[in-house]
Design an enzyme around this catalytic site. Sequence first.
Site, PDB file in Angstrom:
ATOM      1  N   LYS A 163      23.168   4.248 -51.329  1.00  0.00           N
ATOM      2  CA  LYS A 163      22.241   4.210 -50.198  1.00  0.00           C
ATOM      3  C   LYS A 163      21.184   3.107 -50.225  1.00  0.00           C
ATOM      4  O   LYS A 163      20.282   3.122 -49.394  1.00  0.00           O
ATOM      5  CB  LYS A 163      21.526   5.559 -50.079  1.00  0.00           C
ATOM      6  CG  LYS A 163      20.616   5.888 -51.257  1.00  0.00           C
ATOM      7  CD  LYS A 163      19.970   7.265 -51.105  1.00  0.00           C
ATOM      8  CE  LYS A 163      19.041   7.595 -52.227  1.00  0.00           C
ATOM      9  NZ  LYS A 163      17.841   6.766 -52.284  1.00  0.00           N
ATOM     10  N   SER A 196      22.060   7.475 -40.340  1.00  0.00           N
ATOM     11  CA  SER A 196      20.809   6.743 -40.546  1.00  0.00           C
ATOM     12  C   SER A 196      20.425   5.962 -39.303  1.00  0.00           C
ATOM     13  O   SER A 196      21.281   5.541 -38.511  1.00  0.00           O
ATOM     14  CB  SER A 196      20.993   5.776 -41.718  1.00  0.00           C
ATOM     15  OG  SER A 196      19.965   4.830 -41.771  1.00  0.00           O
ATOM     16  N   TYR A 237      25.463  -1.301 -46.275  1.00  0.00           N
ATOM     17  CA  TYR A 237      25.067   0.110 -46.223  1.00  0.00           C
ATOM     18  C   TYR A 237      25.025   0.598 -44.780  1.00  0.00           C
ATOM     19  O   TYR A 237      25.619   1.611 -44.426  1.00  0.00           O
ATOM     20  CB  TYR A 237      23.698   0.308 -46.879  1.00  0.00           C
ATOM     21  CG  TYR A 237      23.059   1.628 -46.522  1.00  0.00           C
ATOM     22  CD1 TYR A 237      23.532   2.819 -47.072  1.00  0.00           C
ATOM     23  CD2 TYR A 237      21.998   1.688 -45.616  1.00  0.00           C
ATOM     24  CE1 TYR A 237      22.968   4.043 -46.720  1.00  0.00           C
ATOM     25  CE2 TYR A 237      21.429   2.907 -45.270  1.00  0.00           C
ATOM     26  CZ  TYR A 237      21.915   4.074 -45.821  1.00  0.00           C
ATOM     27  OH  TYR A 237      21.362   5.281 -45.464  1.00  0.00           O
ATOM     28  N   LYS A 297      27.537   3.457 -42.474  1.00  0.00           N
ATOM     29  CA  LYS A 297      27.096   4.568 -41.629  1.00  0.00           C
ATOM     30  C   LYS A 297      27.734   4.470 -40.240  1.00  0.00           C
ATOM     31  O   LYS A 297      28.200   5.471 -39.686  1.00  0.00           O
ATOM     32  CB  LYS A 297      25.568   4.590 -41.516  1.00  0.00           C
ATOM     33  CG  LYS A 297      24.848   4.919 -42.826  1.00  0.00           C
ATOM     34  CD  LYS A 297      25.249   6.290 -43.359  1.00  0.00           C
ATOM     35  CE  LYS A 297      24.446   6.673 -44.600  1.00  0.00           C
ATOM     36  NZ  LYS A 297      24.892   7.939 -45.202  1.00  0.00           N
TER      37      LYS A 297
END
Length: 346
Positions: free
Chosen positions: A87, A127, A154, A158
């Site tokens: 993350k 996110s 990252y 998502k």
Amino acid sequence: MKQTILVTGGTGFIGSHTTVELQEAGYEVVIVDNLSNSNANVIDGIEKITGKRPAFEKIDCCDKEALEQVFKKYPAIEGIIHFAASKAVGESVEKPLLYYRNNITSLINLLELMPQYNVKGIIFSSSCTVYGQPTEENLPVTEKAPIQKALSPYGNTKQINEVIIQDFIHSGAPIKSIILRYFNPIGAHPSALIGELPNGVPMNLIPFVTQTAIGIRQQLKIFGNDYDTPDGTCIRDYIYVVDLAKAHVKAMERVLDKPECESVEVFNIGTGRGLSTLEIVEGFEKATGVKLNWTYAPRREGDIEKVWGNVDKANKVLGWKAETPTDEVLKSAWRWQQKLRADGMQ
């Protein structure tokens, strides 16, 4: 007795707080975690808070055979909350393949196993990074704002995972999903028995703040002071981790028990207001009375200038709201850091 929920990444920061709230709400919880960025001692803290020890299996969600054994061992699992993922934005820029492997393979494994073991719903930990840098007219950002090109691997994982969930359910898979796009989780449980405990150098602001305050880090660096914001530092929507955990409980209730829940639903989870990095640093000093040694540093690749959420949908549909004042949240983070020092952990 409520349903049994599988929490992947359940010994992590958000996962552990969500496990507490699930157990307090009467759910049975099974945690799976490979402990790559957490510690099994967290389970002791969960037990002290709730009076109940969740089941725990140390496995990697990328290992499908090991994951399947969990469903065989705990056949009552009806819902999943999927936190397990790498993350850190900065690390993802340096190690993109690690992020694509960990974050995408783990979700695909879960989705493939869900229909086989009659698991009804999955809450996906997404996110606000999927929005990229929203345009001014899209701030505060709503769930209908355009998905921007991700600024980091990252963030891209998502986005990809959201599409995977939507495509799988669109294909006729007999499951439901709620995707929670949350903003920046901070703070610690008011008991100071669980909190954010990253391995190595913290990638998030608050652990760096508290570690600097207590003397573990010599100096806090604020990355960039030339952004187009009132004080030149980045703006984020900082959400108390306990408030965030409660949103997951509301989402699980909806996905399992509310027939009106659509096959895929998306909610922003935040406070609805933005605070700059400098405001957080100064707010911490004011809330705790501790002066920080900090300095400005160059901008960091992958950082978004400003983003905060419109959370009206979560307020109305989930019946959830972030309620904890920021000064209380910052105090909770400081109590957690002091507890770690008292326990000889940091």
